[in-house]
Design a protein around this motif. Structure first.
Motif, PDB file in Angstrom:
ATOM      1  N   THR A   1       0.860  -1.189   0.000  1.00  0.00           N
ATOM      2  CA  THR A   1       0.000   0.000   0.000  1.00  0.00           C
ATOM      3  C   THR A   1       0.896   1.239   0.000  1.00  0.00           C
ATOM      4  OG1 THR A   1      -0.087  -0.225   2.377  1.00  0.00           O
ATOM      5  CG2 THR A   1      -1.950  -1.107   1.139  1.00  0.00           C
ATOM      6  N   GLY A   2       0.304   2.389   0.299  1.00  0.00           N
ATOM      7  CA  GLY A   2       1.079   3.634   0.296  1.00  0.00           C
ATOM      8  C   GLY A   2       0.805   4.399  -0.981  1.00  0.00           C
ATOM      9  N   SER A   3       1.312   5.620  -1.027  1.00  0.00           N
ATOM     10  CA  SER A   3       1.077   6.463  -2.202  1.00  0.00           C
ATOM     11  C   SER A   3       1.885   5.965  -3.395  1.00  0.00           C
ATOM     12  CB  SER A   3       1.527   7.901  -1.946  1.00  0.00           C
ATOM     13  OG  SER A   3       1.262   8.273  -0.642  1.00  0.00           O
ATOM     14  N   THR A   4       3.048   5.384  -3.129  1.00  0.00           N
ATOM     15  CA  THR A   4       3.969   5.039  -4.222  1.00  0.00           C
ATOM     16  C   THR A   4       3.333   4.144  -5.290  1.00  0.00           C
ATOM     17  OG1 THR A   4       5.724   5.191  -2.569  1.00  0.00           O
ATOM     18  CG2 THR A   4       6.324   4.240  -4.705  1.00  0.00           C
ATOM     19  N   PRO A   5       2.679   3.009  -4.913  1.00  0.00           N
ATOM     20  CA  PRO A   5       2.199   2.125  -5.988  1.00  0.00           C
ATOM     21  C   PRO A   5       0.860   2.512  -6.606  1.00  0.00           C
ATOM     22  CG  PRO A   5       1.868   1.082  -3.847  1.00  0.00           C
ATOM     23  CD  PRO A   5       2.485   2.405  -3.586  1.00  0.00           C
TER      24      PRO A   5
ATOM     25  N   LEU B   1       1.235  -6.992   2.219  1.00  0.00           N
ATOM     26  CA  LEU B   1       2.309  -6.956   3.200  1.00  0.00           C
ATOM     27  C   LEU B   1       1.828  -6.789   4.628  1.00  0.00           C
ATOM     28  CD1 LEU B   1       4.750  -4.384   1.587  1.00  0.00           C
ATOM     29  CD2 LEU B   1       5.379  -6.689   2.305  1.00  0.00           C
ATOM     30  N   ASP B   2       0.831  -5.904   4.813  1.00  0.00           N
ATOM     31  CA  ASP B   2       0.586  -5.466   6.184  1.00  0.00           C
ATOM     32  C   ASP B   2      -0.791  -4.835   6.332  1.00  0.00           C
ATOM     33  OD1 ASP B   2       1.115  -3.186   4.683  1.00  0.00           O
ATOM     34  OD2 ASP B   2       2.969  -2.696   5.711  1.00  0.00           O
TER      35      ASP B   2
ATOM     36  N   TYR C   1      -5.806  -0.739   5.148  1.00  0.00           N
ATOM     37  CA  TYR C   1      -5.146  -1.177   3.917  1.00  0.00           C
ATOM     38  C   TYR C   1      -6.079  -2.093   3.124  1.00  0.00           C
ATOM     39  CZ  TYR C   1      -0.745   0.960   5.404  1.00  0.00           C
ATOM     40  OH  TYR C   1       0.241   1.844   5.760  1.00  0.00           O
TER      41      TYR C   1
ATOM     42  N   GLY D   1       7.187  -0.775  -1.270  1.00  0.00           N
ATOM     43  CA  GLY D   1       7.546   0.635  -1.164  1.00  0.00           C
ATOM     44  C   GLY D   1       8.575   0.740  -0.057  1.00  0.00           C
ATOM     45  N   ILE D   2       8.896   1.951   0.288  1.00  0.00           N
ATOM     46  CA  ILE D   2       9.867   2.121   1.380  1.00  0.00           C
ATOM     47  C   ILE D   2       9.422   3.254   2.291  1.00  0.00           C
ATOM     48  CG2 ILE D   2      11.433   3.563  -0.032  1.00  0.00           C
ATOM     49  CD1 ILE D   2      13.244   1.136   1.700  1.00  0.00           C
ATOM     50  N   GLY D   3       9.430   2.975   3.582  1.00  0.00           N
ATOM     51  CA  GLY D   3       8.984   3.983   4.550  1.00  0.00           C
ATOM     52  C   GLY D   3      10.093   4.967   4.872  1.00  0.00           C
TER      53      GLY D   3
ATOM     54  N   HIS E   1      11.876   1.274   6.269  1.00  0.00           N
ATOM     55  CA  HIS E   1      11.195   0.006   6.521  1.00  0.00           C
ATOM     56  C   HIS E   1      10.567  -0.554   5.256  1.00  0.00           C
ATOM     57  CE1 HIS E   1       7.041   1.937   7.750  1.00  0.00           C
ATOM     58  NE2 HIS E   1       7.192   1.895   6.445  1.00  0.00           N
TER      59      HIS E   1
ATOM     60  N   GLY F   1       7.301  -3.161   4.385  1.00  0.00           N
ATOM     61  CA  GLY F   1       6.109  -3.546   5.145  1.00  0.00           C
ATOM     62  C   GLY F   1       6.053  -2.638   6.356  1.00  0.00           C
TER      63      GLY F   1
ATOM     64  N   THR G   1       6.928   6.450  11.583  1.00  0.00           N
ATOM     65  CA  THR G   1       5.886   5.870  10.730  1.00  0.00           C
ATOM     66  C   THR G   1       4.539   6.498  11.062  1.00  0.00           C
ATOM     67  OG1 THR G   1       7.115   3.793  10.694  1.00  0.00           O
ATOM     68  CG2 THR G   1       4.784   3.692  10.063  1.00  0.00           C
TER      69      THR G   1
ATOM     70  N   ARG H   1      -0.771  11.793   7.775  1.00  0.00           N
ATOM     71  CA  ARG H   1      -1.363  12.633   6.731  1.00  0.00           C
ATOM     72  C   ARG H   1      -2.678  12.047   6.213  1.00  0.00           C
ATOM     73  NH1 ARG H   1       2.638   9.560   4.096  1.00  0.00           N
ATOM     74  NH2 ARG H   1       2.272   9.035   1.895  1.00  0.00           N
TER      75      ARG H   1
HETATM   76  C1  GLP Z   1       3.606   2.359   4.892  1.00  0.00           C
HETATM   77  C2  GLP Z   1       3.568   0.893   4.456  1.00  0.00           C
HETATM   78  C3  GLP Z   1       4.765   0.534   3.623  1.00  0.00           C
HETATM   79  C4  GLP Z   1       4.973   1.596   2.555  1.00  0.00           C
HETATM   80  C5  GLP Z   1       5.256   2.907   3.211  1.00  0.00           C
HETATM   81  C6  GLP Z   1       5.617   4.007   2.235  1.00  0.00           C
HETATM   82  O1  GLP Z   1       4.320   2.556   6.051  1.00  0.00           O
HETATM   83  N1  GLP Z   1       3.507  -0.008   5.562  1.00  0.00           N
HETATM   84  O2  GLP Z   1       4.576  -0.761   3.053  1.00  0.00           O
HETATM   85  O3  GLP Z   1       6.036   1.213   1.718  1.00  0.00           O
HETATM   86  O4  GLP Z   1       4.094   3.258   3.915  1.00  0.00           O
HETATM   87  O5  GLP Z   1       4.505   4.739   1.868  1.00  0.00           O
HETATM   88  P1  GLP Z   1       4.428   5.748   0.677  1.00  0.00           P
HETATM   89  O6  GLP Z   1       4.432   4.912  -0.560  1.00  0.00           O
HETATM   90  O7  GLP Z   1       3.130   6.455   0.868  1.00  0.00           O
HETATM   91  O8  GLP Z   1       5.606   6.629   0.773  1.00  0.00           O
END
Ligand code: GLP
Length: 246
Positions: free
Chosen positions: A43-47, A67-68, A81, A133-135, A139, A141, A162, A168
């Motif tokens: 999840t997250g904005s990236t994908p 993932l989570d 999620y 993605g990457i936090g 991180h 997940g 986190t 936001r």
């Molecule tokens: C959350 C999710 C991650 C995700 C991260 C980045 O913390 N658990 O799996 O990679 O957000 O989010 P964004 O893509 O919004 O930057």
């Protein structure tokens, strides 16, 4: 630009839309060559842009594991999620609902939920392609900074960075759930192909740290330096620091 750096296959495209197109093509290609693929999703904005481009892809035989998930959270909550995945992908493709797997934010017995999730991934034959993605703390997940790399799906207290980053999406910081259920670093590492995605200038420092820094459970994504098959897909803004240091 496509380059190989150590074990990473690095793909950089100028902007968000163009890197999303590449990532969506890789996922669609995986499904085309193996229609019963097991995908790990994030999840997250990236994908978000990737999921948009996957509408129209045949998911009829695909199995997905997310993932989570936050805990506690109801699946109908717009910040869950579960809700995110239904809105942004699963309601828009022909996936069999039985093949959608997301850790439950409603689970009462977390340990049982985590064990069952891990067993279900193993029973599916394991993850063929894991999108990540990457936090902000590096991180993957919700594998938060820790003394050791957590191996399996587990219940975790979220790091303050986190909670801050994800606030936001909520009315206020104190509305962000304080815990989550996440695949472990070992679960993620078992995927046959990892597709790590980072976009935006705010990811430039952490991408450099994940790829070039110490392999350190404080930055759980750093474990990917040891994985034999990682594709790192970035837009130019996220790649800038890494490319300067290579
Ligand atoms: C959350 C999710 C991650 C995700 C991260 C980045 O913390 N658990 O799996 O990679 O957000 O989010 P964004 O893509 O919004 O930057």
């Amino acid at each position: 630009m496509d380059i190989n750096y150590k074990k990473f296959k690095v793909i950089v495209r100028e902007g968000y839309e163009s890197i999303c197109a590449v990532v969506a093509e890789i996922i669609a290609g995986q499904i085309a060559t193996q229609p019963d693929s097991v995908l790990g999703l994030a999840t997250g904005s990236t994908p978000l842009g990737v999921y948009k481009k996957l509408v129209g892809t045949d998911f009829s035989r695909v199995t997905c594991f997310n993932l989570d998930e936050y805990h506690p959270i109801e699946r109908t909550n717009h910040q869950s999620y579960h809700y995110f995945m239904m809105q942004n992908l699963f309601n828009r493709v022909n996936i069999n609902p039985d093949n959608i797997n997301i850790p439950s934010g409603e689970a009462v017995d977390f340990a049982a939920e985590c064990d069952a999730y891990e067993e279900k991934i193993a029973a599916s034959g394991g993850i063929d392609l894991q999108l990540l993605g990457i936090g902000p703390c590096g991180h993957v997940g919700f594998n938060e900074p820790a003394a050791i790399f957590p191996k399996q799906t587990h219940y975790v207290a979220l790091d303050s960075s986190t909670i801050e980053a994800n606030s936001r999406f909520f009315e206020s910081t104190d509305k962000v759930p304080k815990h989550a259920i996440t695949m472990g670093v070992g679960t993620i590492f078992s995927a046959r192909h990892i597709l790590l995605m980072a976009t935006g200038s705010h990811k430039a420092d952490i991408v450099e740290k994940v790829v070039l820094g110490d392999i350190d459970p404080q930055v759980s994504g750093s474990i990917l330096q040891l994985h034999p098959n990682v594709t790192l897909a970035m837009d130019a803004a996220a790649a800038v620091k890494l490319l300067q240091s290579l």
